[in-house]
Design a protein around this motif. Structure first.
Motif, short mmCIF file in Angstrom:
data_model
loop_
_atom_site.label_atom_id
_atom_site.label_comp_id
_atom_site.label_asym_id
_atom_site.label_seq_id
_atom_site.Cartn_x
_atom_site.Cartn_y
_atom_site.Cartn_z
N ARG A 8 0.83 -1.20 0.00
CA ARG A 8 0.00 0.00 0.00
C ARG A 8 0.87 1.26 0.00
O ARG A 8 0.58 2.22 -0.70
CB ARG A 8 -0.92 -0.01 1.22
CG ARG A 8 -1.87 1.18 1.25
CD ARG A 8 -2.71 1.19 2.49
NE ARG A 8 -3.58 0.02 2.54
CZ ARG A 8 -4.31 -0.31 3.58
NH1 ARG A 8 -4.28 0.43 4.67
NH2 ARG A 8 -5.08 -1.38 3.55
N GLU A 9 1.95 1.24 0.78
CA GLU A 9 2.84 2.40 0.84
C GLU A 9 3.54 2.63 -0.50
O GLU A 9 3.67 3.77 -0.95
CB GLU A 9 3.87 2.23 1.94
CG GLU A 9 4.80 3.41 2.09
CD GLU A 9 5.82 3.20 3.19
OE1 GLU A 9 6.75 4.00 3.26
OE2 GLU A 9 5.67 2.25 3.97
N HIS B 275 1.11 4.16 -2.89
CA HIS B 275 0.89 5.57 -2.55
C HIS B 275 2.07 6.41 -3.03
O HIS B 275 1.89 7.50 -3.59
CB HIS B 275 0.70 5.73 -1.04
CG HIS B 275 0.57 7.14 -0.60
ND1 HIS B 275 -0.54 7.91 -0.90
CD2 HIS B 275 1.40 7.94 0.11
CE1 HIS B 275 -0.38 9.10 -0.38
NE2 HIS B 275 0.79 9.15 0.23
N THR B 276 3.29 5.92 -2.84
CA THR B 276 4.48 6.64 -3.28
C THR B 276 4.49 6.78 -4.80
O THR B 276 4.82 7.85 -5.32
CB THR B 276 5.75 5.90 -2.81
OG1 THR B 276 5.69 5.75 -1.39
CG2 THR B 276 7.00 6.68 -3.18
#
Length: 83
Positions: free
Chosen positions: A70-71, A74-75
């Protein structure tokens, strides 16, 4: 299943595992009935701890993998919006 449902399910499994570990420790240290049962009582309390560890440890890794994914998504979105 959506990621939020998977996360919720894994958190429930992890919490149940921690409860089983706590139950096994309680049975082994403080319960007189288990103490009177001898070897069978030790097996019962050890089984609670073992099943609890099986339930709690892999789910932590899976939750970590989902959060890292997920990170990174997002990045990627943030970097794509800058250009």
């Amino acid at each position: 299943m959506t990621n939020s449902r998977v996360m919720t399910l894994l958190k429930v499994v992890m919490f149940s595992g921690l409860c089983l570990i706590t139950l096994g420790i309680y049975l082994h240290l403080f319960n007189q009935t288990i103490d009177e049962m001898g070897v069978q009582g030790i097996i019962i309390s050890a089984a609670c701890v073992a099943v609890g560890m099986v339930m709690s440890l892999p789910t932590k890794m899976i939750i970590t993998f989902i959060l890292v994914k997920r990170e990174s998504e997002h990045t990627d979105r943030v970097l794509n919006n800058r250009t």
